[in-house]
Design an enzyme around this catalytic site. Structure first.
Site, PDB file in Angstrom:
ATOM      1  N   CYS A  89      -2.142   9.926  11.145  1.00  0.00           N
ATOM      2  CA  CYS A  89      -0.937  10.692  10.817  1.00  0.00           C
ATOM      3  C   CYS A  89      -1.031  12.138  11.338  1.00  0.00           C
ATOM      4  CB  CYS A  89      -0.647  10.609   9.331  1.00  0.00           C
ATOM      5  SG  CYS A  89       1.095  10.817   8.997  1.00  0.00           S
ATOM      6  N   HIS A 182      -1.223   5.332   7.639  1.00  0.00           N
ATOM      7  CA  HIS A 182      -2.347   5.696   6.756  1.00  0.00           C
ATOM      8  C   HIS A 182      -3.187   4.473   6.381  1.00  0.00           C
ATOM      9  CE1 HIS A 182      -1.385   9.914   5.618  1.00  0.00           C
ATOM     10  NE2 HIS A 182      -0.171   9.564   6.001  1.00  0.00           N
ATOM     11  N   GLU A 184      -6.009   4.382   5.129  1.00  0.00           N
ATOM     12  CA  GLU A 184      -6.853   4.663   3.955  1.00  0.00           C
ATOM     13  C   GLU A 184      -6.074   4.439   2.645  1.00  0.00           C
ATOM     14  OE1 GLU A 184      -5.274   6.717   5.740  1.00  0.00           O
ATOM     15  OE2 GLU A 184      -4.603   8.454   4.605  1.00  0.00           O
TER      16      GLU A 184
HETATM   17  N1  GLN Z   1       4.552  15.202   8.777  1.00  0.00           N
HETATM   18  C1  GLN Z   1       3.181  15.601   8.752  1.00  0.00           C
HETATM   19  C2  GLN Z   1       2.864  16.563   9.887  1.00  0.00           C
HETATM   20  O1  GLN Z   1       3.664  16.764  10.726  1.00  0.00           O
HETATM   21  C3  GLN Z   1       2.263  14.419   8.843  1.00  0.00           C
HETATM   22  C4  GLN Z   1       2.401  13.597   7.595  1.00  0.00           C
HETATM   23  C5  GLN Z   1       1.153  12.901   7.191  1.00  0.00           C
HETATM   24  O2  GLN Z   1       0.060  13.170   7.670  1.00  0.00           O
HETATM   25  N2  GLN Z   1       1.313  12.038   6.236  1.00  0.00           N
HETATM   26  O3  GLN Z   1       1.816  17.111   9.925  1.00  0.00           O
END
Ligand code: GLN
Length: 204
Positions: A89, A182, A184
């Site tokens: 992410c 994610h 995890e």
């Molecule tokens: N929207 C977040 C970002 O731009 C990422 C979201 C996440 O890691 N769950 O950093």
């Protein structure tokens, strides 16, 4: 690998303990000796066999990485020693060479041949789960997306492992793995097991 693998999880912000637990579970399940460390100081980067950059807020995480010198130390180990690395992410965003939005204060590590877009799944779809097909996985994988980025395009050595419609959600470039979801946050250990396999391959 005398004392087992030493895996570091960057501990600035976001889903840190969840990664630690999932890696421990994956080590156990695959009978792999190893330890997991939460990393907040650059000195520790030198001692690990692999690194995880968790999800969270990419602006915050990148700012702290930069300030603490972790940014340069991580970059050095990835570019000079092929340190196996997994970014999920926000961590996926940090690994990209290009970003196409207005978050000018995200300091990218620029290690993967890909372009990402933050929050690419829109407001209505801030969080969702979806079954995806990951290359090399026999069964579909239920992926959890939270304000997720998308990988818009890849080039060079970056290979696509999963996509949803036109959006790429998982890629691999040699020893680096990046996912916009994610792994995890589910009980399914297959992504972390895949990462462990990557790490072992580089040790052999
Ligand atoms: N929207 C977040 C970002 O731009 C990422 C979201 C996440 O890691 N769950 O950093």
């Amino acid at each position: 690998m005398v004392n087992g693998l030493s895996i570091g999880v960057i501990g600035i912000q976001g889903a840190i303990s969840e990664h630690v637990t999932t890696i421990k579970n994956a080590l156990k399940k695959t009978n792999t000796p190893g330890n997991v460390f939460v990393i907040r100081h650059k000195e520790k980067i030198k001692e690990i066999d692999a690194l995880v950059l968790p999800g969270g807020e990419s602006t915050t995480i990148s700012r702290v990485l930069y300030k603490t010198g972790l940014h340069d130390t991580i970059l050095e180990r990835i570019t000079e020693e092929n340190l196996p690395t997994m970014g999920t992410c926000a961590g996926c965003i940090l690994l990209a060479k290009e970003i196409i939005d207005t978050a000018k204060d995200v300091k990218l590590l620029k290690t993967m041949d890909m372009q990402v877009e933050r929050n690419a799944f829109g407001r209505q779809k801030e969080s969702f789960e979806q079954n995806i097909q990951i290359k090399g996985f026999a069964m579909p994988y239920n992926a959890v997306f939270i304000r997720a980025p998308a990988i818009i395009k890849v080039w060079g050595k970056c290979r696509v492992l999963a996509e949803i419609d036109e959006k790429i959600v998982m890629v691999r470039q040699e020893n680096i793995l990046a996912l916009s979801f994610h792994p995890e946050l589910t009980d399914d250990l297959r992504v972390h097991e895949y990462f462990l396999k990557m790490i072992k391959e580089t040790k052999n």
